[in-house]
Scaffold this motif. Structure first.
Motif, PDB file in Angstrom:
ATOM      1  N   ILE A   1      10.722 -41.865 -41.619  1.00 48.72           N
ATOM      2  CA  ILE A   1       9.329 -42.240 -41.885  1.00 48.72           C
ATOM      3  C   ILE A   1       9.244 -43.059 -43.171  1.00 48.72           C
ATOM      4  O   ILE A   1       8.548 -44.075 -43.235  1.00 48.72           O
ATOM      5  N   GLU A   2       9.960 -42.625 -44.182  1.00 48.44           N
ATOM      6  CA  GLU A   2       9.978 -43.344 -45.464  1.00 48.44           C
ATOM      7  C   GLU A   2      10.491 -44.777 -45.268  1.00 48.44           C
ATOM      8  O   GLU A   2       9.922 -45.734 -45.810  1.00 48.44           O
ATOM      9  N   GLN A   3      11.558 -44.916 -44.489  1.00 45.16           N
ATOM     10  CA  GLN A   3      12.126 -46.242 -44.241  1.00 45.16           C
ATOM     11  C   GLN A   3      11.145 -47.122 -43.465  1.00 45.16           C
ATOM     12  O   GLN A   3      10.995 -48.311 -43.738  1.00 45.16           O
ATOM     13  N   ALA A   4      10.463 -46.532 -42.500  1.00 48.10           N
ATOM     14  CA  ALA A   4       9.484 -47.284 -41.714  1.00 48.10           C
ATOM     15  C   ALA A   4       8.325 -47.732 -42.599  1.00 48.10           C
ATOM     16  O   ALA A   4       7.874 -48.881 -42.513  1.00 48.10           O
ATOM     17  N   GLU A   5       7.836 -46.827 -43.453  1.00 51.14           N
ATOM     18  CA  GLU A   5       6.748 -47.187 -44.369  1.00 51.14           C
ATOM     19  C   GLU A   5       7.185 -48.278 -45.339  1.00 51.14           C
ATOM     20  O   GLU A   5       6.432 -49.206 -45.628  1.00 51.14           O
ATOM     21  N   LEU A   6       8.399 -48.154 -45.830  1.00 48.34           N
ATOM     22  CA  LEU A   6       8.936 -49.169 -46.736  1.00 48.34           C
ATOM     23  C   LEU A   6       9.031 -50.522 -46.037  1.00 48.34           C
ATOM     24  O   LEU A   6       8.680 -51.563 -46.604  1.00 48.34           O
ATOM     25  N   SER A   7       9.469 -50.494 -44.792  1.00 51.67           N
ATOM     26  CA  SER A   7       9.573 -51.731 -44.011  1.00 51.67           C
ATOM     27  C   SER A   7       8.202 -52.375 -43.824  1.00 51.67           C
ATOM     28  O   SER A   7       8.063 -53.602 -43.951  1.00 51.67           O
ATOM     29  N   VAL A   8       7.185 -51.570 -43.552  1.00 50.85           N
ATOM     30  CA  VAL A   8       5.828 -52.096 -43.389  1.00 50.85           C
ATOM     31  C   VAL A   8       5.337 -52.720 -44.698  1.00 50.85           C
ATOM     32  O   VAL A   8       4.767 -53.814 -44.708  1.00 50.85           O
ATOM     33  N   LYS A   9       5.579 -52.028 -45.811  1.00 47.73           N
ATOM     34  CA  LYS A   9       5.165 -52.558 -47.114  1.00 47.73           C
ATOM     35  C   LYS A   9       5.874 -53.877 -47.427  1.00 47.73           C
ATOM     36  O   LYS A   9       5.266 -54.818 -47.920  1.00 47.73           O
ATOM     37  N   GLN A  10       7.159 -53.923 -47.129  1.00 45.12           N
ATOM     38  CA  GLN A  10       7.917 -55.151 -47.367  1.00 45.12           C
ATOM     39  C   GLN A  10       7.371 -56.297 -46.519  1.00 45.12           C
ATOM     40  O   GLN A  10       7.255 -57.433 -46.996  1.00 45.12           O
ATOM     41  N   GLN A  11       7.029 -56.010 -45.280  1.00 50.37           N
ATOM     42  CA  GLN A  11       6.477 -57.047 -44.394  1.00 50.37           C
ATOM     43  C   GLN A  11       5.137 -57.534 -44.927  1.00 50.37           C
ATOM     44  O   GLN A  11       4.853 -58.738 -44.893  1.00 50.37           O
ATOM     45  N   GLU A  12       4.313 -56.612 -45.431  1.00 45.35           N
ATOM     46  CA  GLU A  12       3.028 -57.000 -46.016  1.00 45.35           C
ATOM     47  C   GLU A  12       3.228 -57.895 -47.228  1.00 45.35           C
ATOM     48  O   GLU A  12       2.517 -58.889 -47.405  1.00 45.35           O
ATOM     49  N   ILE A  13       4.211 -57.562 -48.051  1.00 44.83           N
ATOM     50  CA  ILE A  13       4.513 -58.381 -49.232  1.00 44.83           C
ATOM     51  C   ILE A  13       4.984 -59.762 -48.804  1.00 44.83           C
ATOM     52  O   ILE A  13       4.571 -60.784 -49.371  1.00 44.83           O
ATOM     53  N   ILE A  14       5.845 -59.821 -47.805  1.00 41.50           N
ATOM     54  CA  ILE A  14       6.339 -61.109 -47.296  1.00 41.50           C
ATOM     55  C   ILE A  14       5.186 -61.964 -46.784  1.00 41.50           C
ATOM     56  O   ILE A  14       5.091 -63.155 -47.085  1.00 41.50           O
ATOM     57  N   GLU A  15       4.275 -61.342 -46.021  1.00 42.04           N
ATOM     58  CA  GLU A  15       3.124 -62.075 -45.481  1.00 42.04           C
ATOM     59  C   GLU A  15       2.227 -62.590 -46.606  1.00 42.04           C
ATOM     60  O   GLU A  15       1.745 -63.721 -46.553  1.00 42.04           O
TER      61      GLU A  15
END
Length: 94
Positions: free
Chosen positions: A23-37
């Protein structure tokens, strides 16, 4: 991280720790994608501003060139008028 993923694939039972990590990795991935966008959006805004600035500079350069040409014509006409006036004054003095 790869090791943990491979270990998870082999497990039939997943511990709470492993689920929490996933779950932590998935949340981190979502945050990273938001930052990239957001970075992409900011980059697009910057590119647009840069292109607009380039257009403004070209426009101002054209204005500067026209004003310079007009000023040169005025100076030429004034020099001609001064020469004519000087010639008339010299003619009156003789």
């Amino acid at each position: 991280m790869k090791e943990r993923i491979e270990r998870l694939k082999k497990l039939t039972y997943i511990s709470q720790n492993e689920i929490a990590w996933l779950i932590e990795q998935a949340e981190l991935s979502v945050k990273q994608q938001e930052i990239i966008e957001e970075n992409k959006r900011q980059q697009e805004v910057t590119v647009h501003q840069f292109r607009q600035a380039q257009k403004d500079i070209q426009h101002l350069s054209g204005d500067r060139k026209r004003y310079k040409q007009a000023l040169e014509k005025i100076i030429t006409n004034l020099n001609f008028a001064i020469t004519v006036a000087q010639n008339e004054l010299e003619g009156d003095v003789k």
